[in-house]
Design an enzyme around this catalytic site. Sequence first.
Site, PDB file in Angstrom:
ATOM      1  N   CYS A   1       9.593  -8.657   8.133  1.00 16.45           N
ATOM      2  CA  CYS A   1       9.461  -7.577   9.121  1.00 16.45           C
ATOM      3  C   CYS A   1      10.464  -7.699  10.270  1.00 16.45           C
ATOM      4  O   CYS A   1      10.839  -6.705  10.876  1.00 16.45           O
ATOM      5  CB  CYS A   1       8.054  -7.553   9.701  1.00 16.45           C
ATOM      6  SG  CYS A   1       6.785  -7.517   8.442  1.00 16.45           S
TER       7      CYS A   1
ATOM      8  N   CYS B   1       0.590  -6.576   2.287  1.00 14.39           N
ATOM      9  CA  CYS B   1       0.694  -6.155   3.700  1.00 14.39           C
ATOM     10  C   CYS B   1       1.827  -5.187   3.937  1.00 14.39           C
ATOM     11  O   CYS B   1       1.866  -4.524   4.958  1.00 14.39           O
ATOM     12  CB  CYS B   1       0.988  -7.334   4.613  1.00 14.39           C
ATOM     13  SG  CYS B   1       0.120  -8.777   4.201  1.00 14.39           S
TER      14      CYS B   1
ATOM     15  N   SER C   1      -3.172  -7.973  -4.180  1.00 11.97           N
ATOM     16  CA  SER C   1      -4.419  -8.059  -3.428  1.00 11.97           C
ATOM     17  C   SER C   1      -4.863  -6.652  -3.049  1.00 11.97           C
ATOM     18  O   SER C   1      -4.038  -5.782  -2.784  1.00 11.97           O
ATOM     19  CB  SER C   1      -4.174  -8.883  -2.160  1.00 11.97           C
ATOM     20  OG  SER C   1      -5.208  -8.651  -1.239  1.00 11.97           O
TER      21      SER C   1
ATOM     22  N   GLU D   1      -9.776 -13.606  -1.262  1.00  4.85           N
ATOM     23  CA  GLU D   1      -9.518 -13.010  -2.569  1.00  4.85           C
ATOM     24  C   GLU D   1      -8.705 -13.979  -3.436  1.00  4.85           C
ATOM     25  O   GLU D   1      -8.971 -14.135  -4.636  1.00  4.85           O
ATOM     26  CB  GLU D   1      -8.754 -11.697  -2.372  1.00  4.85           C
ATOM     27  CG  GLU D   1      -8.837 -10.762  -3.557  1.00  4.85           C
ATOM     28  CD  GLU D   1      -7.989  -9.511  -3.355  1.00  4.85           C
ATOM     29  OE1 GLU D   1      -7.545  -9.256  -2.216  1.00  4.85           O
ATOM     30  OE2 GLU D   1      -7.774  -8.802  -4.345  1.00  4.85           O
TER      31      GLU D   1
ATOM     32  N   GLU E   1      -5.965   8.209   1.574  1.00  3.80           N
ATOM     33  CA  GLU E   1      -7.080   7.275   1.453  1.00  3.80           C
ATOM     34  C   GLU E   1      -7.359   6.525   2.758  1.00  3.80           C
ATOM     35  O   GLU E   1      -8.359   5.825   2.863  1.00  3.80           O
ATOM     36  CB  GLU E   1      -6.859   6.299   0.289  1.00  3.80           C
ATOM     37  CG  GLU E   1      -5.692   5.331   0.439  1.00  3.80           C
ATOM     38  CD  GLU E   1      -4.372   5.873  -0.128  1.00  3.80           C
ATOM     39  OE1 GLU E   1      -4.187   7.100  -0.146  1.00  3.80           O
ATOM     40  OE2 GLU E   1      -3.523   5.053  -0.537  1.00  3.80           O
TER      41      GLU E   1
ATOM     42  N   LYS F   1       5.561   2.243   7.555  1.00  4.47           N
ATOM     43  CA  LYS F   1       4.246   2.319   8.206  1.00  4.47           C
ATOM     44  C   LYS F   1       3.919   3.749   8.616  1.00  4.47           C
ATOM     45  O   LYS F   1       2.754   4.131   8.709  1.00  4.47           O
ATOM     46  CB  LYS F   1       4.216   1.416   9.445  1.00  4.47           C
ATOM     47  CG  LYS F   1       4.229  -0.071   9.126  1.00  4.47           C
ATOM     48  CD  LYS F   1       2.870  -0.565   8.681  1.00  4.47           C
ATOM     49  CE  LYS F   1       2.940  -2.009   8.218  1.00  4.47           C
ATOM     50  NZ  LYS F   1       1.767  -2.383   7.427  1.00  4.47           N
TER      51      LYS F   1
ATOM     52  N   GLU G   1      -7.655 -11.529   2.360  1.00  2.91           N
ATOM     53  CA  GLU G   1      -6.702 -11.825   1.300  1.00  2.91           C
ATOM     54  C   GLU G   1      -6.823 -13.280   0.850  1.00  2.91           C
ATOM     55  O   GLU G   1      -6.754 -13.589  -0.344  1.00  2.91           O
ATOM     56  CB  GLU G   1      -5.279 -11.525   1.794  1.00  2.91           C
ATOM     57  CG  GLU G   1      -4.268 -11.319   0.703  1.00  2.91           C
ATOM     58  CD  GLU G   1      -2.963 -10.749   1.254  1.00  2.91           C
ATOM     59  OE1 GLU G   1      -2.892  -9.512   1.427  1.00  2.91           O
ATOM     60  OE2 GLU G   1      -2.034 -11.518   1.540  1.00  2.91           O
TER      61      GLU G   1
ATOM     62  N   GLU H   1       2.577   5.080   5.540  1.00  2.00           N
ATOM     63  CA  GLU H   1       1.313   4.430   5.200  1.00  2.00           C
ATOM     64  C   GLU H   1       0.146   5.033   5.985  1.00  2.00           C
ATOM     65  O   GLU H   1      -0.911   5.321   5.425  1.00  2.00           O
ATOM     66  CB  GLU H   1       1.409   2.926   5.484  1.00  2.00           C
ATOM     67  CG  GLU H   1       0.173   2.149   5.018  1.00  2.00           C
ATOM     68  CD  GLU H   1       0.202   0.683   5.456  1.00  2.00           C
ATOM     69  OE1 GLU H   1       0.648   0.407   6.594  1.00  2.00           O
ATOM     70  OE2 GLU H   1      -0.228  -0.182   4.676  1.00  2.00           O
TER      71      GLU H   1
END
Lengths: 590, 159
Positions: A514, A310, A330, A287, A377, A369, A284, A372
């Site tokens: 978090c 994230c 990102s 990037e 993908e 999560k 990141e 996720e």
Amino acid sequence: MNMVKLIIDGKHVEVPENTTLLKAAKTVGIDIPTLCYFELKDMNIENRPGGCRVCVVEVRGRRNLAPACNTMVAEGMEVFTHNIRVLNARRTVLELILSDHPAECLTCSKNGNCELQSMAQQLGVREIPYAGEQSKYRKDTSPAIIRDVDKCIMCRRCEMMCNDVQTVGALSAVNRGFMAVVAPAFEMNLEKSTCTYCGQCVSVCPTGALTEVDHSRNVINSLADPAKTVVVQTAPAVRAALGEEFGLEPGTLVTGKMVAALRRLGFDYVFDTDFAADLTIMEEGSELLDRLTRYLKGDKEVKLPILTSCCPGWVNFFEHNFPEMLDIPSTAKSPQQMFGPVAKEYFAKKLGIDRKNMIVVSIMPCLAKKYECQREEFKVNGDPDVNYSLSTRELAHLIKQSNIDFNALPEEDFDNPLGASTGAAVIFGATGGVIEAACRTAYELYTGKKLEKVDFTELRGLENIRHATLDFDGLPINIGIAHGLGNARKLLEDIRAGKSQFHAIEIMACPGGCIGGGGQPYHHGNSEIIKQRSAAIYREDSGKPIRKSHENPFIQELYREFLGKPLGEKSHHLLHTHYFDKSVGDFIEE
Amino acid sequence: MAKIKLSDKKLQELKDVCKSFNNEKGELINVLHKAQSIFGYLPAEVQEVIAKELNASVAHVYGVVTFYSFFTMIPKGQHPISICLGTACYVRGAEKVLEEFRRQLKIQVGETTADGKFSLSCLRCVGACGLAPVVMVGEKVYGRVSPDGVQDILSEYNN
């Protein structure tokens, strides 16, 4: 500020006007019980619908009892918080709430953490004299959150979180009277709604009406399977909160004990999501630098600001609400999802085992999560890179079930190579941490100079939206930070309107980042707990010998042996992703 | 939930209604009121448009629609039948009349027959207590209705 004098339970009280009776009483040590009321101090989060009536008090001269959470002080008021009229009313109110509440406490996942249960205990309810109709509503299971609204007491906390704080708008009170429930539009399943699975509704639900999908049985089964190599990764924020489940003071760091506990649970390798966080910074951060350099060279196509990616709740949020801006965040995967392919494509090969025989479990402060790791993908031929994601709470249950005396455990270290991490990684757990970590690395890569002061304290704190300009050796870098999706929305709308001056923005879906995640031990509205966890995170960072991601020797080795270079072909394939238009419910334009 | 397509004309009319209230979230109830007079009911698609125009969540719009009994998500029948359950009608047997309508039409209060011909609702007093029990079909008022007369009323519209 005008002060108001009143008497509460015979005590003289002086407080500013527009103070509630509840808060006025607190200043003289009188703790009026509440149920629907909820507050997270210093974060502008408050719910006081005055709906449950548990906090009623008597005010001399007033005909009916007054809800303390919703009644303002007045000059000369005389208030009684526990006379016989109040106590009887309060108990009747609770008995009525309990009269249509399922008596499933023994098997309810909220058992021991339920505020309704504690209230019944506190008020000494020993029988429920009213036998009425029971609510029967279908249970709704999504990939992360279960709605069991028969247990809902209509406190409206979840609605406040989902609408006022997160501006997600997935939940609302619908229908009326006995039929009233909190539900998505048209009472569709949560999975079909705009829900981001941030889990903030779960973290404030006083009962078992909203809970997480529990994957701990799957993990126990995997651990018992001799054909499987079971690898665990633990997110930064978990170590700052897990101790609370074992009676330790909020803010106690239990990194070493957590590692020891995971080893005793039978995980073959105890690794750290922090390792993957360092990896995230490499990708990141590179990037960010790549976009920045191209921008400075006059490339008009380049998308700035870059947004961190994230946080899976945040990713869901922009996929639902800002589908026209999918090229701004990102492309770096989250640390959880970077860890998965590194474990299954790199570490498994090192061990000489097939990826299908490796089970990757993550311990997360987060419910999104869970969703996720199930995204299509993030699977290879149906095999997910990360098999199961457990919340901090689920891990605590696992430890308790397994007869492990957590507090008596020795402090142990993570396994190598995927357990080594830097201070930059651990601060991912607090709002502002990801961007601070990225700046530590980006500064050195951009300027070629050594960063003398590693702590960018201007990026820390709990204000809803923060901004700071960092000096990259003469180049001013404008950083924006938002935690809570409502705050994120404001920054996103500025970008859409072309008003954003930022080069990079960090966004975390949960208040506090978090550490305040939907999978953390319940804080029951005590914002001190969130602050203590944050302090613990920064303590862990400053105690680390290495505090910049690019200096992690195992990260360097991973690039040397396997990945090549950041943003290289292999990184692109394994560590980056793309986003989808998930705007829903537009019946008209389809 | 079956999806319907709103005509461009009606969609524009709906957007104009929102605009006439300055697209303000606080005007939701007024907007819903007008929308229901345009469409006869408030299907999901209409709620979607209103939510978008007023910058409110669809869940919130649906919450308000389901809270007030005036709002309905079911299209009214071609001949909406209302049975008065006010005090005078009630004591003179309106409930038995309602029961007979339910039996013959095979629908509950708030529902519409499958052919879209009749819908059934209750109301409180139409100011014709001397005619109790009273039934309205569309704009037409029927007085002193007995369960035996239900068949005759329905057959007026069944051809």
